[in-house]
Design an enzyme around this catalytic site. Structure first.
Site, PDB file in Angstrom:
ATOM      1  N   GLY A 133       0.817  -1.207   0.000  1.00 17.31           N
ATOM      2  CA  GLY A 133       0.000   0.000   0.000  1.00 17.31           C
ATOM      3  C   GLY A 133       0.847   1.252   0.000  1.00 17.31           C
ATOM      4  O   GLY A 133       1.989   1.240   0.492  1.00 17.31           O
ATOM      5  N   ASN A 134       0.348   2.313  -0.584  1.00 18.17           N
ATOM      6  CA  ASN A 134       1.055   3.595  -0.550  1.00 18.17           C
ATOM      7  C   ASN A 134       0.104   4.753  -0.809  1.00 18.17           C
ATOM      8  O   ASN A 134      -0.988   4.569  -1.343  1.00 18.17           O
ATOM      9  CB  ASN A 134       2.239   3.619  -1.532  1.00 18.17           C
ATOM     10  N   THR A 149       9.125   3.384   1.122  1.00 20.46           N
ATOM     11  CA  THR A 149       9.107   1.952   0.810  1.00 20.46           C
ATOM     12  C   THR A 149       9.395   1.137   2.080  1.00 20.46           C
ATOM     13  O   THR A 149       9.980   1.644   3.041  1.00 20.46           O
ATOM     14  CB  THR A 149      10.168   1.647  -0.291  1.00 20.46           C
ATOM     15  N   THR A 178       8.481   5.048  -2.082  1.00 24.76           N
ATOM     16  CA  THR A 178       8.032   3.770  -2.620  1.00 24.76           C
ATOM     17  C   THR A 178       8.223   3.710  -4.139  1.00 24.76           C
ATOM     18  O   THR A 178       8.037   4.711  -4.831  1.00 24.76           O
ATOM     19  CB  THR A 178       6.541   3.530  -2.294  1.00 24.76           C
ATOM     20  N   SER A 179       8.556   2.517  -4.629  1.00 26.68           N
ATOM     21  CA  SER A 179       8.751   2.371  -6.082  1.00 26.68           C
ATOM     22  C   SER A 179       7.414   2.397  -6.819  1.00 26.68           C
ATOM     23  O   SER A 179       7.367   2.634  -8.024  1.00 26.68           O
ATOM     24  CB  SER A 179       9.473   1.055  -6.379  1.00 26.68           C
ATOM     25  N   GLU A 180       6.318   2.153  -6.087  1.00 24.81           N
ATOM     26  CA  GLU A 180       5.000   2.140  -6.737  1.00 24.81           C
ATOM     27  C   GLU A 180       4.442   3.548  -6.942  1.00 24.81           C
ATOM     28  O   GLU A 180       3.358   3.711  -7.490  1.00 24.81           O
ATOM     29  CB  GLU A 180       4.013   1.289  -5.926  1.00 24.81           C
ATOM     30  N   HIS A 201      -4.447  -3.219  -0.883  1.00 24.15           N
ATOM     31  CA  HIS A 201      -4.822  -4.584  -1.267  1.00 24.15           C
ATOM     32  C   HIS A 201      -6.026  -5.044  -0.431  1.00 24.15           C
ATOM     33  O   HIS A 201      -5.961  -6.100   0.214  1.00 24.15           O
ATOM     34  CB  HIS A 201      -3.662  -5.562  -1.041  1.00 24.15           C
ATOM     35  N   HIS A 262      -3.330  -7.889  -8.425  1.00 25.44           N
ATOM     36  CA  HIS A 262      -2.495  -7.083  -7.533  1.00 25.44           C
ATOM     37  C   HIS A 262      -3.315  -6.406  -6.427  1.00 25.44           C
ATOM     38  O   HIS A 262      -3.284  -6.830  -5.281  1.00 25.44           O
ATOM     39  CB  HIS A 262      -1.721  -6.060  -8.381  1.00 25.44           C
TER      40      HIS A 262
HETATM   41 ZN   LIG Z   1       0.604  -3.164  -4.140  1.00 22.14          ZN
END
Ligand SMILES: [Zn+2]
Length: 374
Positions: A133-134, A149, A178-180, A201, A262
Site C-alpha cells: 500500500g502507498n 518503501t 516507494t517504487s510504486e 490490497h 495485484h
Molecule cells: Zn501493491
C-alpha cells in the site's frame, strides 16, 4: 418554521420576489445573509430589526445559559469540509534550501500527519498487508508527498513521508520513496483533479481484481455516487513503466480502479476523499459478494430511471459519469459476474449435458472416500 436565514435563503427570497418583511421576529440573519441584503439595496431596518442582534433581546434570552467565551452570537455560515491543498502555479520551491523550508513548513507537516493517519486507518481496516500500500498527495506543479518503501502502514510516522517530483525523483525526506509511486504519478500527470492517490490490497475488491472481473454496477448507491463504475487495469509487473502507463490510461477517468492480480487504487481531491473511495469500493465489493450468496445469486439493480438521479448527484459534486446517456440495456451490464462455482463437469461435445466419464470418476472417488472412512 425557519429561524436561521443564510445567504442562500435571502437570495432565494429576492429571486422569488418575496418581501423580506416576512422574516419572523427573532430570526437569526447570518453575516453573509446580511451582506446579500445590503448588496440588494435593502437595509436591516426594512424588516423591523429582526436580525441576529434581536435574539439576545427577546424573551428567550433568559431561558438558556450564557454563551461560552469565544462562541459567536450568530451561527457561522456552514461550510463543507475539505483538506484539498492549493498551491500557487509556477511557484514551486527550486533550490535545495527552498525545498527543505517548504517540506518542513506547517502546511506540509499537517498533510504528512493526515497521510500517516490515513495509513493507520488502512492498516486497521485490513486494506494493506506486510509493507504493501502507498499514499501520495500532490503539493505543487511538480511536487508530490509520498509514503516510503518497506514500511507497514500500521507503523508509519509523519516524519517518514518523502517528497518526489512527477518523474518520481526524490527531492526531500530521509526515508526512500516507494517504487510504486510511479503509478500514482501517472494518474496525476493526466488528471489534475487527482490531488491524492491511494493504493492498497483490500481483500474483497482485490478478489475481483484477481478474478479479472469488474464489480457489477447499479447495485450499491453510495459506491455508484462516489466511485462510479470500477474499471480493471490489465496486469503488468508492479513498479514497471508499462504498469504506470496502463494505470494512467484507465485511472485518469476513473477514481476507483482494480489492478489485475495485484490490488486497487483510488484518487480524490484530498487524502481523506481518496481514502473514502477506497472504503466505498471495498464495502461495495464485500456487500456484492455476500448478496450474491443470497436469493440464488439474483441481485436487484437500481432502475435506469433512478440511476439518472445518481448521475445528477455526481454532477452536483463535480463528477461526470462515463455512463451518462447510455441506453437502459447498456447501463447495467453485469454479465461477467457469475457468483458461485459450477460443480457439474460439462460434456465438451454438448455443454448442456454432463460428461459421463467425469461423473463416473466423481462417483468412484466419493465411494473410495466413504469406504476409507468406514
Ligand atoms: Zn501493491
Amino acid at each position: 418554521m425557519k429561524n436561521v436565514y443564510t445567504e442562500k435563503d435571502i437570495q432565494d427570497m429576492l429571486r422569488a420576489g418575496t418581501c423580506l418583511d416576512t422574516i419572523p421576529a427573532g430570526s437569526v440573519i447570518t453575516p453573509s445573509a446580511k451582506d446579500a441584503i445590503s448588496a440588494a439595496g435593502k437595509t436591516l431596518t426594512t424588516f423591523g430589526g429582526n436580525t441576529a442582534k434581536s435574539t439576545s433581546g427577546t424573551t428567550n434570552s433568559n431561558r438558556f445559559p450564557p454563551l461560552p467565551a469565544g462562541v459567536p452570537t450568530v451561527p457561522p455560515e456552514p461550510i463543507v469540509p475539505s483538506a484539498e491543498f492549493h498551491w500557487e502555479t509556477g511557484k514551486d520551491p527550486v533550490t535545495p534550501e527552498e525545498i527543505q523550508r517548504f517540506f518542513h513548513s506547517p502546511a506540509i507537516q499537517k498533510l504528512k500527519e493526515e497521510m500517516a493517519h490515513v495509513a493507520h486507518k488502512m492498516w486497521g481496516r485490513n486494506m494493506v498487508d506486510g509493507n504493501g500500500g502507498n499514499i501520495t498527495v500532490r503539493v505543487g506543479d511538480n511536487l508530490v508527498l509520498c509514503t516510503p518503501t518497506l514500511r507497514s502502514k500500521g507503523e508509519l510516522q509523519a516524519d517518514e513521508i518523502a517528497l518526489v517530483n512527477l518523474d518520481g525523483i526524490q527531492k526531500a525526506g530521509w526515508r526512500k520513496r516507494t517504487s510504486e509511486a510511479n503509478t500514482h504519478l501517472a494518474i496525476m500527470k493526466l488528471q489534475p483533479m487527482a490531488k491524492s492517490v491511494i493504493h492498497g490490497h483490500p481483500p474483497y475488491s482485490t478478489a475481483f481484481a484477481v478474478a479479472g472481473i469488474e464489480p457489477p454496477t447499479c447495485l450499491c448507491s453510495e459506491a455508484e455516487i462516489f466511485t462510479g463504475p470500477v474499471k480493471l487495469v490489465p496486469y503488468q509487473t508492479p513498479g514497471s513503466p508499462e504498469n504506470a502507463a496502463a494505470v494512467g490510461a484507465i485511472g485518469k477517468d476513473n477514481p476507483a480502479i482494480l489492478l489485475a492480480n495485484h490490488g486497487v487504487m483510488t484518487w480524490g481531491n484530498d487524502v481523506e476523499d481518496a481514502y473514502w473511495k477506497l472504503e466505498n469500493m471495498e464495502t461495495a465489493c464485500q456487500t456484492i459478494w455476500v448478496a450474491s450468496q443470497l436469493n440464488g445469486g439474483k441481485l436487484q439493480t437500481i432502475s435506469h430511471e433512478k440511476m439518472q438521479d445518481i448521475f445528477e448527484i455526481r454532477r452536483s459534486i463535480g463528477m461526470t459519469d462515463p455512463r451518462e446517456g447510455m441506453k437502459e440495456c447498456e447501463l447495467c451490464q453485469n454479465d461477467d459476474f457469475m457468483p458461485g462455482a459450477l460443480s457439474p463437469v460439462a460434456n465438451a461435445d454438448n455443454p448442456t449435458q454432463l460428461n459421463p466419464s467425469a461423473e463416473i470418476l466423481v462417483k468412484q472417488l466419493t465411494d473410495e472416500i466413504i469406504a476409507q472412512r468406514g
